[in-house]
Design an enzyme around this catalytic site. Structure first.
Site, short mmCIF file in Angstrom:
data_model
loop_
_atom_site.label_atom_id
_atom_site.label_comp_id
_atom_site.label_asym_id
_atom_site.label_seq_id
_atom_site.Cartn_x
_atom_site.Cartn_y
_atom_site.Cartn_z
N LYS A 66 43.74 52.86 65.89
CA LYS A 66 43.73 54.08 65.07
C LYS A 66 45.07 54.80 65.00
CE LYS A 66 38.88 55.40 65.12
NZ LYS A 66 38.01 56.58 65.16
N ASP A 102 36.67 61.20 59.55
CA ASP A 102 35.81 61.76 60.60
C ASP A 102 35.48 63.24 60.34
OD1 ASP A 102 35.54 59.45 62.08
OD2 ASP A 102 37.32 59.85 63.30
#
Ligand code: ATR
Length: 275
Positions: A66, A102
């Site tokens: 990530k 997210d």
């Protein structure tokens, strides 16, 4: 031509994303695929070349990539930069854009699970100042909701509050009982709650009735924090919806259809949680 998407990680076997996207592909009868691909860290640059070459419309990125994908993307959107992580890649015309969904997953989950959960007038208490907290703080700032950030380690929370935009006040975790009566929302972003662990000394009865308690931990689905809140008659939203809702923007970008987080999808993923 079949439109292809992926999730890359290392290891990747436990990702639930193929089931989520596979459900939507079938539901919409799309000629597409979504596959889990194990990509070791040293193989990432070569994978990005495949992506630039047009093999995929894009995909998701999970642990441990990530942060590493930042340097490989041609552009990264400003919110992903604030969050410090990219979880979604979109490939177009030989260029790869990195984004983070997210925070949208967090908001979509609350909007669906507790409509009108905030008018922005009451602060939210956020527990934890780690990687997951950053997406929640960005989400709350995007709705102009002030935050009281409580963390075991004060310095980490101070650093985070300085780095991010938004109205963030830092306090020690012991301050919960004093600030709770003013808050409209409590969000647990820490790993406390996994395996049935719980916070000591958080008196949820100090919250006003009508307040919402939510957890980003989704295994177990009802964490001790949520169970305590339910017993007190407070509103609760579990963390599974965040996982489902964060997948929506990626699917829409790759396959051109905005999918729904339906009760059937939830039940399907819930069945894989093994509790
Ligand atoms: P993630 O990236 O998943 O958020 P992380 O960066 O390791 O994980 O952050 C974990 C968060 O959970 C931190 O805020 C951590 O508090 P510290 O900054 O004091 O370490 C918090 N945390 C983890 N275990 C905890 C516990 N037992 N009690 C309170 N906070 C805890």
């Amino acid at each position: 031509m079949t439109t292809k998407a992926f999730v890359i990680g290392h290891p990747i076997a436990h990702s639930r994303s193929p089931l989520i996207h596979g459900t939507w592909l079938a539901e919409h009868g799309i000629d597409g695929s979504y596959e889990a691909i194990d990509v070791a860290p040293d193989a990432l640059p070569a994978f990005f070349e495949r992506l630039r070459g047009g093999e995929f419309a894009g995909g998701n990125v999970t642990i441990p990539h990530k942060e590493a994908v930042f340097a490989l993307c041609d552009e990264v959107d400003p919110l992903a930069l604030s969050i410090g992580a990219v979880n979604t890649l979109i490939a177009r015309d030989g260029r790869v854009t990195g984004t983070n969904t997210d925070y949208l997953g967090f908001l979509g989950n609350l909007d669906q699970g507790a409509p009108n959960w905030s008018d922005g007038s009451k602060p939210a208490i956020v527990l934890g100042a780690g990687g997951a907290s950053r997406a929640i703080l960005v989400a709350l700032a995007s709705r102009s909701i002030p935050v009281i950030l409580l963390n075991r380690t004060r310095e980490t929370a101070d650093r985070l509050a300085q780095e991010l935009d938004g109205d963030i006040t830092v306090a020690p975790i012991d301050a919960f009982n004093d600030v709770a009566p003013h808050a409209g929302l409590v969000v647990n972003t820490t790993s406390v709650g996994m395996h049935g662990s719980r916070f000591e000394n958080l008196d949820l009865s100090r919250l006003q009735l009508g307040s919402l308690v939510t957890d980003i931990v989704y295994s177990p689905l009802v964490t001790p924090l949520l169970a305590d809140a339910q017993k007190l008659g407070l509103q609760t939203v579990d963390g599974l919806g965040m996982l489902l809702h964060q997948a929506v923007p990626g699917f829409a970008a790759w396959f051109g259809v905005t999918p729904q987080v339906s009760a059937q999808l939830r039940a399907r993923i819930e069945a894989t949680l093994g509790h």
